[in-house]
Design a protein around this motif. Structure first.
Motif, PDB file in Angstrom:
ATOM      1  N   ASN A  32      -0.247  -1.982  -5.558  1.00 45.83           N
ATOM      2  CA  ASN A  32      -0.914  -3.040  -4.786  1.00 45.83           C
ATOM      3  C   ASN A  32      -1.497  -4.163  -5.639  1.00 45.83           C
ATOM      4  O   ASN A  32      -2.224  -5.001  -5.147  1.00 45.83           O
ATOM      5  CB  ASN A  32      -1.971  -2.435  -3.849  1.00 45.83           C
ATOM      6  CG  ASN A  32      -3.090  -1.753  -4.620  1.00 45.83           C
ATOM      7  OD1 ASN A  32      -3.146  -1.864  -5.849  1.00 45.83           O
ATOM      8  ND2 ASN A  32      -3.959  -1.049  -3.926  1.00 45.83           N
ATOM      9  N   GLN A  33      -1.180  -4.165  -6.949  1.00 39.04           N
ATOM     10  CA  GLN A  33      -1.654  -5.296  -7.764  1.00 39.04           C
ATOM     11  C   GLN A  33      -0.493  -6.151  -8.259  1.00 39.04           C
ATOM     12  O   GLN A  33      -0.655  -6.938  -9.178  1.00 39.04           O
ATOM     13  CB  GLN A  33      -2.455  -4.769  -8.954  1.00 39.04           C
ATOM     14  CG  GLN A  33      -3.809  -4.183  -8.561  1.00 39.04           C
ATOM     15  CD  GLN A  33      -4.666  -3.909  -9.778  1.00 39.04           C
ATOM     16  OE1 GLN A  33      -4.242  -3.203 -10.688  1.00 39.04           O
ATOM     17  NE2 GLN A  33      -5.861  -4.471  -9.809  1.00 39.04           N
ATOM     18  N   LYS A  39      -0.698   2.443 -19.738  1.00 41.81           N
ATOM     19  CA  LYS A  39      -0.053   3.550 -20.450  1.00 41.81           C
ATOM     20  C   LYS A  39       0.901   3.015 -21.519  1.00 41.81           C
ATOM     21  O   LYS A  39       1.325   1.865 -21.451  1.00 41.81           O
ATOM     22  CB  LYS A  39       0.697   4.439 -19.446  1.00 41.81           C
ATOM     23  CG  LYS A  39      -0.201   5.025 -18.359  1.00 41.81           C
ATOM     24  CD  LYS A  39      -1.303   5.889 -18.967  1.00 41.81           C
ATOM     25  CE  LYS A  39      -2.153   6.604 -17.950  1.00 41.81           C
ATOM     26  NZ  LYS A  39      -3.029   5.717 -17.167  1.00 41.81           N
ATOM     27  N   ASP A  95       0.887  -1.157   0.000  1.00 41.18           N
ATOM     28  CA  ASP A  95       0.000   0.000   0.000  1.00 41.18           C
ATOM     29  C   ASP A  95       0.923   1.205   0.000  1.00 41.18           C
ATOM     30  O   ASP A  95       1.718   1.389   0.938  1.00 41.18           O
ATOM     31  CB  ASP A  95      -0.876  -0.036   1.261  1.00 41.18           C
ATOM     32  CG  ASP A  95      -1.753   1.199   1.361  1.00 41.18           C
ATOM     33  OD1 ASP A  95      -1.614   2.100   0.504  1.00 41.18           O
ATOM     34  OD2 ASP A  95      -2.571   1.267   2.294  1.00 41.18           O
ATOM     35  N   ILE A  96       0.835   2.007  -1.048  1.00 42.68           N
ATOM     36  CA  ILE A  96       1.787   3.104  -1.199  1.00 42.68           C
ATOM     37  C   ILE A  96       1.720   4.079  -0.021  1.00 42.68           C
ATOM     38  O   ILE A  96       2.733   4.676   0.358  1.00 42.68           O
ATOM     39  CB  ILE A  96       1.595   3.764  -2.580  1.00 42.68           C
ATOM     40  CG1 ILE A  96       2.294   2.863  -3.588  1.00 42.68           C
ATOM     41  CG2 ILE A  96       2.155   5.179  -2.652  1.00 42.68           C
ATOM     42  CD1 ILE A  96       1.875   2.973  -4.982  1.00 42.68           C
ATOM     43  N   HIS A 119       2.484  -5.868 -15.638  1.00 42.83           N
ATOM     44  CA  HIS A 119       3.006  -5.698 -17.003  1.00 42.83           C
ATOM     45  C   HIS A 119       3.946  -4.495 -17.109  1.00 42.83           C
ATOM     46  O   HIS A 119       4.568  -4.289 -18.136  1.00 42.83           O
ATOM     47  CB  HIS A 119       1.855  -5.579 -18.026  1.00 42.83           C
ATOM     48  CG  HIS A 119       0.829  -4.553 -17.646  1.00 42.83           C
ATOM     49  ND1 HIS A 119      -0.505  -4.842 -17.585  1.00 42.83           N
ATOM     50  CD2 HIS A 119       0.942  -3.267 -17.274  1.00 42.83           C
ATOM     51  CE1 HIS A 119      -1.169  -3.770 -17.210  1.00 42.83           C
ATOM     52  NE2 HIS A 119      -0.307  -2.798 -17.020  1.00 42.83           N
ATOM     53  N   ASP A 166       1.590   6.928 -11.914  1.00 38.00           N
ATOM     54  CA  ASP A 166       0.285   6.935 -12.579  1.00 38.00           C
ATOM     55  C   ASP A 166      -0.778   6.686 -11.512  1.00 38.00           C
ATOM     56  O   ASP A 166      -1.293   5.566 -11.385  1.00 38.00           O
ATOM     57  CB  ASP A 166       0.275   5.834 -13.655  1.00 38.00           C
ATOM     58  CG  ASP A 166      -1.017   5.830 -14.447  1.00 38.00           C
ATOM     59  OD1 ASP A 166      -1.762   6.831 -14.370  1.00 38.00           O
ATOM     60  OD2 ASP A 166      -1.284   4.829 -15.139  1.00 38.00           O
ATOM     61  N   ARG A 199       1.731  -1.898 -12.412  1.00 41.83           N
ATOM     62  CA  ARG A 199       1.147  -3.244 -12.380  1.00 41.83           C
ATOM     63  C   ARG A 199       2.165  -4.231 -12.949  1.00 41.83           C
ATOM     64  O   ARG A 199       3.231  -3.821 -13.420  1.00 41.83           O
ATOM     65  CB  ARG A 199      -0.173  -3.248 -13.167  1.00 41.83           C
ATOM     66  CG  ARG A 199      -1.203  -2.329 -12.486  1.00 41.83           C
ATOM     67  CD  ARG A 199      -2.551  -2.420 -13.128  1.00 41.83           C
ATOM     68  NE  ARG A 199      -2.598  -1.713 -14.401  1.00 41.83           N
ATOM     69  CZ  ARG A 199      -3.718  -1.562 -15.114  1.00 41.83           C
ATOM     70  NH1 ARG A 199      -4.852  -2.081 -14.667  1.00 41.83           N
ATOM     71  NH2 ARG A 199      -3.697  -0.906 -16.254  1.00 41.83           N
TER      72      ARG A 199
HETATM   73  N1  SAH Z   1       0.259   2.804 -15.198  1.00 43.15           N
HETATM   74  C1  SAH Z   1      -0.378   1.540 -14.979  1.00 43.15           C
HETATM   75  C2  SAH Z   1      -1.803   1.682 -14.481  1.00 43.15           C
HETATM   76  C3  SAH Z   1      -1.896   2.149 -13.089  1.00 43.15           C
HETATM   77  S1  SAH Z   1      -3.521   2.074 -12.498  1.00 43.15           S
HETATM   78  C4  SAH Z   1      -0.332   0.749 -16.281  1.00 43.15           C
HETATM   79  O1  SAH Z   1       0.303   1.182 -17.270  1.00 43.15           O
HETATM   80  O2  SAH Z   1      -0.894  -0.339 -16.321  1.00 43.15           O
HETATM   81  C5  SAH Z   1      -3.277   2.463 -10.831  1.00 43.15           C
HETATM   82  C6  SAH Z   1      -2.759   1.326  -9.963  1.00 43.15           C
HETATM   83  O3  SAH Z   1      -2.588   1.859  -8.639  1.00 43.15           O
HETATM   84  C7  SAH Z   1      -3.722   0.155  -9.830  1.00 43.15           C
HETATM   85  O4  SAH Z   1      -2.994  -1.031  -9.990  1.00 43.15           O
HETATM   86  C8  SAH Z   1      -4.232   0.272  -8.402  1.00 43.15           C
HETATM   87  O5  SAH Z   1      -4.582  -0.984  -7.834  1.00 43.15           O
HETATM   88  C9  SAH Z   1      -3.025   0.873  -7.714  1.00 43.15           C
HETATM   89  N2  SAH Z   1      -3.333   1.498  -6.410  1.00 43.15           N
HETATM   90  C10 SAH Z   1      -4.424   2.202  -6.029  1.00 43.15           C
HETATM   91  N3  SAH Z   1      -4.313   2.575  -4.736  1.00 43.15           N
HETATM   92  C11 SAH Z   1      -3.137   2.096  -4.285  1.00 43.15           C
HETATM   93  C12 SAH Z   1      -2.461   2.135  -3.039  1.00 43.15           C
HETATM   94  N4  SAH Z   1      -2.971   2.738  -1.971  1.00 43.15           N
HETATM   95  N5  SAH Z   1      -1.260   1.526  -2.942  1.00 43.15           N
HETATM   96  C13 SAH Z   1      -0.718   0.891  -3.993  1.00 43.15           C
HETATM   97  N6  SAH Z   1      -1.297   0.829  -5.204  1.00 43.15           N
HETATM   98  C14 SAH Z   1      -2.499   1.423  -5.358  1.00 43.15           C
END
Ligand code: SAH
Length: 546
Positions: A525-526, A488, A352-353, A514, A370, A512
């Motif tokens: 967090n994914q 992106k 969790d950021i 990828h 992002d 994420r």
């Molecule tokens: N730039 C990425 C997309 C990012 S979408 C791409 O090119 O695919 C934003 C991401 O932030 C998502 O994976 C989401 O789950 C994550 N996110 C949201 N809140 C967060 C948190 N508190 N801590 C960590 N990640 C978080």
């Protein structure tokens, strides 16, 4: 004792004339043996002598600093107690030759191991000769009775040779990809579609069920090979060069309705009655087959240069570069050594950021962020509050460097405020013009209240005065396809690599799986767990809770 450049270069001469025998048996690069041999080599030299091996070790260390690490030793060299047992395992002879050439050029004399010629290396009495006055006249240490603050400032600010070389290299290595054209001959696509997809229907008792065909590249390539004899040479040639969009006729497709606005990003492709396509990329190697199958405008433009001239141009560019390199001044820092470094493997942390202690991550040259901005759209992940973002301690991640922050139309201002709070000056804004599968600008975006959104914004912030950034290589427009929700374009990674060099430490926040890639630490967090390989980072994080 501080050795003069003149004294140090005698070792370069010695190494270059004996390098093979030094590293191989029976010397095996062992320092104590090299010491004995080198003493014999310099026996007549009244400028250089050693009273014990420790002096020689000191000499080697200074030599390696001057040469920017042209000598590689076994690890024990770094263990002070065991230095003498250390072995020389590799000599960067090209680096040494350039070093030698550079200094000999200034003295205009021949190599003599004995150094009897007093004119040799005349102008190169010490490293400090590289301290240049603003008027660019060189001063040697002998002539400097006192080092002023101005001297030192000039010295520190002078870009190292490594920096200058890396800048030139990144320009030279910027790939110029051919922009793949799209085939406009409608019958090519329809013929291929009928052949590749209908055939399958026949095998399935004449029921038109492209729905069941698993349309992946492997399947299509197999089919293409199978039906090669039935495809005209015209079409086969065209397939090599151009992109083809093959209409897919599912059971439920209603041709009267025309193209689906979402095309390959349609969420309901299994039931959607509009027309969808399969993208057949050119098979020839001359065309870009990058993972995203996209090109930036810069690629398009560079391709307008005549192809036949391209090779001659590269050769000319290379010889100009070599010419320029030999004319460069050496200064402290690594010379020619990046070629031997490895780009670090991808690293990532699922976290969790909000909870992550940024001060434990170390410093980065470049950051992409992002954020999961709150937008009025169903997203497959949790969002992040504006205030939460502004309060992130991004200021701990860079002393100087560049940051790229993706913003949405609503969050443009918040992004600007956040960057200012974290200590950045906004220096540019990149826009990503979104293309659909058919390489046309998206006209039915999923976002936008007043006008459909066909572009996204990327704020570029700068902290400090990073003189190591390579400038004026890329453009501030990316034109490329959309992919999964929020994903992106990959072009941005190449742009950053060209700006910061491939070895820079780079961080992606809210990434994420990828997004992970060599040279980058990705946090979000994914991600799948934690994967780290920098010992210092592992150690730092072990001492804190993620
Ligand atoms: N730039 C990425 C997309 C990012 S979408 C791409 O090119 O695919 C934003 C991401 O932030 C998502 O994976 C989401 O789950 C994550 N996110 C949201 N809140 C967060 C948190 N508190 N801590 C960590 N990640 C978080």
């Amino acid at each position: 004792m501080i050795y003069t450049t003149h004294q140090l270069l005698i070792f370069a001469d010695y190494l270059l004339s004996n390098q093979n025998s030094i590293i191989s048996s029976p010397i095996n690069g062992e320092i104590w043996k090299i010491y004995q041999l080198f003493k014999t080599y310099i026996v007549d030299n009244n400028k250089l002598h050693f009273t014990n091996i420790n002096e020689f070790l000191e000499y080697i260390e200074q030599f390696n600093t001057l040469s920017g690490g042209c000598l590689h030793f076994t690890k024990s060299k770094y263990d002070s107690k065991d230095k003498i047992k250390s072995k020389l395992v590799w000599i960067n002879d090209i680096g040494l030759k350039i070093l030698q050439q550079k200094f000999n050029k200034t003295s205009n004399s021949t190599n003599t191991p004995t150094g009897q010629n007093t004119d040799q290396y005349k102008e190169c009495t010490s490293l400090f000769e590289f301290i240049a006055k603003p008027d660019k006249t060189k001063r040697s240490l002998d002539k400097i009775d006192k080092l002023t603050i101005e001297d030192l400032t000039n010295f520190i600010q002078k870009p190292t040779t490594k920096l200058q070389l890396d800048k030139k290299r990144s320009k030279l290595n910027t790939p110029k990809l051919k922009f793949p054209e799209i085939c406009n001959e409608k019958h090519h696509s329809t013929t291929l579609s009928t052949l590749l997809f209908k055939q399958n229907n026949n095998n399935n008792n004449n029921s038109s069920n492209s729905k069941q065909i698993n349309l992946n590249d492997q399947y299509i390539n197999q089919k293409l090979n199978q039906f090669k004899n039935r495809i005209s040479t015209d079409i086969l040639n065209c397939l090599n060069e151009k992109i083809h969009f093959l209409p897919i006729l599912y059971n439920h497709t209603d041709l009267k309705l025309g193209d689906c606005s979402y095309l390959d990003t349609c969420h309901k492709i299994k039931t959607c009655r509009y027309l969808h396509y399969y993208t057949l990329h050119p098979t020839s190697n001359t065309t870009s087959t990058s993972s995203s199958n996209t090109n930036t405008i810069s690629n398009t433009i560079t391709n307008q240069e005549s192809n036949s001239n391209a090779n001659t141009k590269t050769t000319n560019q290379k010889s100009n570069l070599i010419e320029e390199l030999t004319n460069l001044d050496y200064s402290l820092g690594e010379i020619f050594s990046s070629g031997f470094k490895e780009i670090s493997q991808p690293q990532w942390i699922n976290c969790d950021i909000n909870q992550l202690n940024f001060s434990k991550l170390g410093k980065f040259s470049a950051i992409i962020s992002d954020p999961a901005w709150l937008i009025h759209q169903n997203l497959p992940y949790g969002t992040f509050g504006d205030l939460e973002l502004i309060n992130l301690k991004i200021n701990e991640l860079q002393d100087e460097g560049i940051i790229f922050l993706w913003v949405t139309a609503r969050s443009l201002d918040i992004g600007r405020q956040a960057l200012a709070k974290w200590g950045y000056e906004i220096i540019n804004e990149v826009i990503w013009v979104k293309l659909n599968q058919l390489k046309r600008i998206i006209v039915t975006g999923r976002t936008g209240h007043w006008l459909n959104h066909s572009k996204e914004h990327l704020l570029v912030g700068l902290k400090g005065k990073p003189n190591w950034l390579n400038l004026k290589i890329d453009l501030d427009i990316i034109i490329s396809n959309t992919r999964e929700t929020s994903r992106k374009p990959d072009e941005i990674y190449d742009i950053i690599d060209r700006m910061c060099g491939p070895f820079a430490r780079k961080l992606e926040i809210f990434g994420r799986q990828h997004n992970v890639r060599p040279g980058w630490l990705t946090i979000g967090n994914q991600l799948n767990g934690i994967n780290l390989n920098e010992p210092e980072l592992i150690n730092n994080l072990n001492s804190s809770t993620i």
